[in-house]
Design a protein around this motif. Sequence first.
Motif, PDB file in Angstrom:
ATOM      1  N   ARG A  23       0.831  -1.209   0.000  1.00 37.74           N
ATOM      2  CA  ARG A  23       0.000   0.000   0.000  1.00 37.74           C
ATOM      3  C   ARG A  23       0.866   1.259   0.000  1.00 37.74           C
TER       4      ARG A  23
ATOM      5  N   ALA B  80       2.459   1.856  -3.292  1.00 40.96           N
ATOM      6  CA  ALA B  80       1.489   2.340  -4.272  1.00 40.96           C
ATOM      7  C   ALA B  80       1.079   3.788  -3.997  1.00 40.96           C
TER       8      ALA B  80
ATOM      9  N   CYS C  81      -3.390  -2.126  -5.321  1.00 40.13           N
ATOM     10  CA  CYS C  81      -2.032  -1.555  -5.249  1.00 40.13           C
ATOM     11  C   CYS C  81      -1.241  -1.759  -6.546  1.00 40.13           C
ATOM     12  N   GLY C  82      -1.880  -2.371  -7.553  1.00 37.85           N
ATOM     13  CA  GLY C  82      -1.169  -2.632  -8.806  1.00 37.85           C
ATOM     14  C   GLY C  82      -0.032  -3.624  -8.630  1.00 37.85           C
TER      15      GLY C  82
END
Length: 282
Positions: free
Chosen positions: A24, A27, A67-68
């Motif tokens: 997190r 990101a 979060c990709g």
Amino acid sequence: MPASPSSHAQAAREVIAGRLRELRVEAEITGHELAVRCGWSPAKSSRIERARTAPSDADIRAWCAACGAHDQVRDLVAANRRADRLYVHWKKLHRHGMRGAQDEVVPLYERTRLFRVYCSNVVPGMLQTEAYATALLSAIADFQGTPDDAPDAAASRVERSEVLHDGRHRFVLLIEEAVLRHRVGDPATMAGQLGYLLAVMALPQVSLGIVPAGAERRVWPLEAFYMFDDRQVSVELLTAGVNVTAPGEIAVYAKAFSRLTGMAVHGQAARALISEAIEFHG
């Protein structure tokens, strides 16, 4: 002994929670924004990140997507499942009955060469007669409020115990003398169970020791635990089973087992205690 039998499981969950927090932060999103992307309440994100709530596989996938970090899903899901296996609540495991739990450990039994077992409360599962196992498992189901399939589960337990007669395995088992006096089922059930203990002691691959009630305690009575070679220790608590795999913790159980062995009696002295217990239940 560790301060808490579930400490290793909690440590594993904290590692997962820490990694999720790192994703997190990397990101560059807040906990609130992550919750919005996942469709959760902010409180849920916070509980997962602080290891207060164990995430599901779906939670991990949603977190990584927010979060990709799709490339992290596989490793985190695998770690999460390992943590689940470290501390398993009986009610969860038995929610559809107990037979499945008996069948599930058959591969572990088959690949283990040296079993070291200590029981302070009941006869070890692999030494139980079908009548004793049925009475015990039925009582467990009643206490837990889970489906009572005790006859099927007991039959599976006895079938699983055929490893006792397989020359590829060795069994070193210790019980407290009180186990012989605790009545599980009716007097006939106890007579059959204690008689079976006398018979199984004759097997060359089985060593059964009994810690007398009057023995000087160098190790206090512990929760029942099963050692599978030097790879895993399964500890039986009232509400859950703890699977210990850390080498340092396994070594502590091995030390306790060695000291308990030194307190136990074997051979004719053990047979005498069993014979006395048969008279007690008569």
